[in-house]
Design an enzyme around this catalytic site. Structure first.
Site, mmCIF file in Angstrom:
data_model
loop_
_atom_site.group_PDB
_atom_site.id
_atom_site.type_symbol
_atom_site.label_atom_id
_atom_site.label_comp_id
_atom_site.label_asym_id
_atom_site.label_seq_id
_atom_site.Cartn_x
_atom_site.Cartn_y
_atom_site.Cartn_z
ATOM 1 N N HIS A 47 0.990 -1.179 -0.017
ATOM 2 C CA HIS A 47 0.098 0.023 -0.135
ATOM 3 C C HIS A 47 0.922 1.073 -0.011
ATOM 4 O O HIS A 47 2.073 1.199 0.536
ATOM 5 C CB HIS A 47 -0.991 0.103 1.291
ATOM 6 N N GLU A 49 1.041 3.790 1.715
ATOM 7 C CA GLU A 49 1.291 4.301 2.980
ATOM 8 C C GLU A 49 2.791 3.503 3.440
ATOM 9 O O GLU A 49 3.497 4.009 4.168
ATOM 10 C CB GLU A 49 0.216 4.211 4.227
ATOM 11 N N CYS A 77 -6.379 1.734 5.923
ATOM 12 C CA CYS A 77 -6.632 0.521 6.428
ATOM 13 C C CYS A 77 -6.088 0.105 7.724
ATOM 14 O O CYS A 77 -5.154 0.850 8.096
ATOM 15 C CB CYS A 77 -6.403 -0.485 5.467
ATOM 16 N N CYS A 80 -2.196 -0.245 7.644
ATOM 17 C CA CYS A 80 -1.473 0.958 7.343
ATOM 18 C C CYS A 80 -1.427 1.749 8.535
ATOM 19 O O CYS A 80 -0.637 2.425 9.168
ATOM 20 C CB CYS A 80 -1.876 1.636 6.248
#
Length: 143
Positions: A47, A49, A77, A80
């Site tokens: 992801h 992040e 999410c 993260c």
């Protein structure tokens, strides 16, 4: 947030869910910028992040990013958000809210849990309309 949105657009152009993240230090210097690379890297943890946190920590040679802020185009999410807590980020800025997969203001509201070790300052809704439009267009085109 403009740089995070540019990262999101680039990720979307490569077939990734258009999410971008930028890590900055206390002076506002960009330490790392990334867009989602889940499909490209065949990595469910790639992801934006996570990639920005990894690159920033490597650049600073420390797992603690206490004087850093993260700008991301979508509410993080659970994975993260937990990484943000472990990194001890100072502030989290995000664009679009994610009622389905978000874990900051939605779902488990991770930073509100008594077992979380660190809670950054949180500012949501920054460039929310633009970030949400990127996501809507991406998923509309895939249907």
């Amino acid at each position: 947030m403009a740089l995070a949105l540019a990262e999101a657009e680039a990720a979307g152009g490569c077939g990734e869910v258009p999410v971008g993240a930028v890590l900055v230090d206390a002076a506002g210097n960009v330490l790392a910028a990334a867009g989602n690379r889940v499909e490209r890297d065949h990595d469910p943890t790639a992801h934006a992040e996570m990639l920005a946190l990894r690159a920033g920590a490597a650049r600073l040679r420390t797992p603690r990013l206490a004087e850093c802020d993260l700008w991301v185009t979508l509410e993080p999410c659970a994975m993260c958000a937990a990484a943000i807590a472990f990194a001890r980020l100072r502030r989290l800025y995000f664009g679009a809210w994610d009622p389905k997969g978000g874990a900051v203001e939605h779902g488990p509201r991770l930073f509100g849990q008594p077992t979380i070790h660190h809670r950054p300052e949180i500012y949501g809704g920054i460039e929310e309309r633009r970030a949400a439009l990127l996501l809507r267009a991406f998923f509309r085109d895939r249907r």
